[in-house]
Design an enzyme around this catalytic site. Sequence first.
Site, short mmCIF file in Angstrom:
data_model
loop_
_atom_site.label_atom_id
_atom_site.label_comp_id
_atom_site.label_asym_id
_atom_site.label_seq_id
_atom_site.Cartn_x
_atom_site.Cartn_y
_atom_site.Cartn_z
CG PHE A 146 -1.82 -1.05 1.50
CD1 PHE A 146 -3.13 -0.95 1.06
CD2 PHE A 146 -1.43 -2.20 2.18
CE1 PHE A 146 -4.04 -1.98 1.30
CE2 PHE A 146 -2.32 -3.23 2.42
CZ PHE A 146 -3.64 -3.12 1.97
CG ASP A 147 1.06 5.88 -1.68
OD1 ASP A 147 2.07 6.15 -1.00
OD2 ASP A 147 0.36 6.75 -2.23
#
Length: 361
Positions: free
Chosen positions: A212-213
């Site tokens: 995930f960013d």
Amino acid sequence: APGSMSGSGPEAAQPGEAAEAGLQEAEQDWAAAKAFYDNLVSKRPRPPKPQHAITVAVSSRALFDLVEERRIYEEQGVEKYVEYQQENENVTLKPGPAFHFVKALEHVNARLLELYPDDEERFDIVLMTNNHAQVGVRLINSINHYGLTIERFCMTGGKSPIGYLTAYLTNLYLSADSEKVQEAIEAGIASATMFTANKDVAYSDTQLRVAFDGDAVLFSDESEQIVKEQGLDRFFEHEQLNENKPLAQGPLKGFLEDLGKLQKKFYAKNERLNCPIRTFLVTARSAASSGARVLKTLRSWGLEIDEALFLAGAPKGPILVKIRPHIFFDDQMFHIEGAQKLGTIAAHVPYGIAQKYHKPA
């Protein structure tokens, strides 16, 4: 019936006893039939109830490679497209960008069923497509060819499937159609547009790996707005001033939460070192200047992330090559394209201020 409880002699009791015996016999027959059916299907678990499941809805173009079919649809129209699909319904479709992710979800399910045979808290994959029902046979044949467990189909015949996502209690929606994903995000459903990697890489078949960013994916775009509008120095200052104030949640926070719940089920069985789920935070933030707020936010949510990589503006692609996630979520197309080039399957989350700067094609 009137008087049914009033008789006291043997003759009066007989009709009631006969009815009760018949009812017991019927219940025994039902139980025997159910047991027989359960034995027949024991090797293929039934889908969990939606209220217990983590429902991942996947479009047909995300699950399979339908590039050629899409070209026929756009150039020759829906009738030719349906005709082509029916003529080729025994030709297995090639895997699409979400395929390896779905396989990894199913591996997690298999492990969960070993540890918790009667528990329904697991992934339920739903094929959510605006395809016509006539195309269903080819999709079913391809799903069976690969041994995927996808029992729930929603085929909307050209209509947008977004309205069904809420009805299916969808936790995550993956599609190749950026407009539908945008529509789902606006409806409050965690969603992303899938992009195929430009290189083939080997994916783990024993561990689901999700990257995930941070900003505008797990967290809100509050901090990203400051970067875009006031610059990096003001952003660093803002983050340090607000280090102990948790960031607001972003669109994918709920899915990280779902993964965390399942991880804890493995930990409870002493399987932490052998857990089939691993999560990664891959952020352009720098650790010293703006990392503490991110880690404290996750802590305030009661969420763990297995690995946190603060890149301080360096490209994400080379790091993702090392991680080899089944899926990488980011809100900026710049990072999606960089990941694609180096072989990472990326999913664009159309949320936050970054969308004003780079609209997806």
